[in-house]
Design a protein around this motif. Structure first.
Motif, short mmCIF file in Angstrom:
data_model
loop_
_atom_site.label_atom_id
_atom_site.label_comp_id
_atom_site.label_asym_id
_atom_site.label_seq_id
_atom_site.Cartn_x
_atom_site.Cartn_y
_atom_site.Cartn_z
N ILE A 187 0.73 -1.10 -0.06
CA ILE A 187 0.18 -0.08 -0.14
C ILE A 187 0.25 0.82 -0.15
O ILE A 187 1.74 1.66 0.80
CB ILE A 187 -0.84 -0.31 1.07
N PHE A 188 0.68 1.68 -1.25
CA PHE A 188 1.76 3.14 -1.62
C PHE A 188 0.87 4.38 -0.90
O PHE A 188 0.05 4.87 -0.78
CB PHE A 188 2.23 3.80 -3.16
N GLU A 243 -7.53 3.03 -4.42
CA GLU A 243 -6.71 2.46 -4.48
C GLU A 243 -6.34 1.31 -3.14
O GLU A 243 -6.68 0.25 -2.92
CB GLU A 243 -5.61 2.72 -4.87
N VAL A 244 -6.32 2.15 -1.38
CA VAL A 244 -6.80 1.88 -0.30
C VAL A 244 -7.35 0.77 0.05
O VAL A 244 -7.24 -0.19 0.30
CB VAL A 244 -6.28 2.67 0.31
N ARG A 245 -8.71 1.40 -0.24
CA ARG A 245 -9.59 0.64 0.05
C ARG A 245 -9.57 -0.87 -0.65
O ARG A 245 -9.92 -1.56 -0.11
CB ARG A 245 -11.02 1.25 -0.42
N VAL A 290 -7.45 5.20 5.41
CA VAL A 290 -7.68 6.06 4.54
C VAL A 290 -7.86 7.87 5.37
O VAL A 290 -7.22 8.54 4.87
CB VAL A 290 -8.82 5.97 3.76
N ARG A 291 -8.69 7.95 6.53
CA ARG A 291 -8.42 8.84 7.68
C ARG A 291 -7.38 9.50 8.39
O ARG A 291 -6.71 10.46 8.40
CB ARG A 291 -9.10 8.58 8.83
#
Length: 344
Positions: free
Chosen positions: A214-215, A222-224, A290-291
């Motif tokens: 995970i960049f 993309e993270v989700r 994400v937060r």
């Protein structure tokens, strides 16, 4: 890592050198394994943070065209995370040519046997079998690394346990120079960092080459998407099966970093009781990640929109680094060519 006791003035007299090779995008493993430690260090010590682009050539010499862009992107990640060029000297290695001069001089006194016994030498040759690493530069990169450290007269080098042999080799080279030519450099010490072991999406070490990272530059979507694919508890094929997230779930490593302790305890209890499924659990985790990354993304976008500002920042860092490196090299030349240097 908690800074040692002492006044801020006392700590600020201690110089720290650390760096990274710009070989691709940074990911959460870099954030938790290196950069968060740098944030603590810059508050307590005089820090030099080096973008080691010459080191990237040791494995990427056949296609070096992307290294300058990778260097900029890496520094953007540093700044977005909170590395502060007002508190630390941030610079690109190749902008300070004195590194190359000291590397040359140190190479004259470093036995080949010291380099061949470096554990990383054979490990990387095995890991990167598709690349021809039978080069002088790859064998001798620890000498350049030693030059990077001692040219700034660094007292401390933050490393994980697996990197301790690198610092010990730098110490041996430094002691040999001081023995031959007189006390010129402080012998640097390893500053053992509490490195978070963060596995990737598939449970292996998080790495760009494994495609499991995970960049820091990923988008929220993309993270989700990536977290939705993470391995959970392979011994829990159905929601009705009780799980053991603390011991068997790969995704739970991210829970430890991004989910509040009270909620984490609730998740553990619900998973063990088979009342919480992996899909909703990972969705909740993704939103927590994400937060947490949102402020980094916001700063990165602003910094990326001002490339000239980034270039000015790196020029200032290089000027500061060159001043220190030039002063050191004056001492090195004086010691090397002194009539009192050992003969024979």
């Amino acid at each position: 890592m908690t800074p040692p006791p002492g006044t801020d003035t006392e700590n600020r007299s201690v110089r720290v050198l650390s760096g990274m090779r710009p070989t691709g995008r940074l990911h959460l493993g870099h954030l938790h394994g290196v950069l968060q430690n740098w944030l603590r260090l810059q508050e307590a010590y005089e820090c030099f943070f080096c973008a080691a682009d010459w080191h990237a050539l040791t494995t990427c010499y056949e296609s070096p065209g992307g290294i300058p862009a990778d260097t900029e992107e890496m520094v953007l990640d540093w700044l977005a995370v909170g590395i502060d060029p007002e508190r630390a000297t941030v610079f690109v290695q190749s902008d300070v040519k004195e590194h190359a001069e000291l590397h040359l001089l140190l190479s004259m006194i470093t036995p080949v046997s010291w380099l061949e016994r470096n554990p990383t030498y054979k490990e990387q040759q095995q890991e990167l079998k598709e690349r021809d690493l039978a080069t002088y530069g790859f064998l001798g990169y620890p000498v350049l690394q030693a030059a990077d450290i001692i040219i700034y007269r660094a007292h401390k080098v933050p490393v994980g346990v697996d990197q301790l042999p690198h610092v010990e080799l730098t110490r041996e080279i430094t002691r040999r120079f001081n023995y031959l030519y007189g006390e010129t450099f402080p012998v640097p010490e390893a500053m053992l960092a509490e490195v978070a072991k963060l596995p990737g999406l598939d449970g292996r070490k998080m790495s760009k080459s494994y495609g499991n990272a995970i960049f820091l530059s990923d988008t929220p979507d993309e993270v989700r998407r990536k977290i939705a694919t993470m391995i959970t508890d392979i011994e829990r094929p159905r929601k009705s099966d009780p799980g053991d997230p603390e011991n068997r779930c790969v995704a739970f490593n991210l829970h430890r970093l991004y989910v509040a302790p009270d909620r984490r305890r609730e998740i553990v209890e619900a998973c063990k009781a088979a009342t919480l499924g992996c899909v909703p659990c990972k969705k909740e985790l993704a939103e927590a990640v994400v937060r947490a990354l949102a402020p980094i993304w916001e700063r990165r976008t602003a910094l990326g929109d001002d490339r000239e500002g980034l270039h000015r920042l790196l020029r200032r860092g290089a000027e500061r680094a060159r001043d220190e490196a030039r002063a050191t090299m004056e001492q090195v030349r004086s010691a090397l060519w002194s009539p009192s240097a050992r003969s024979g």
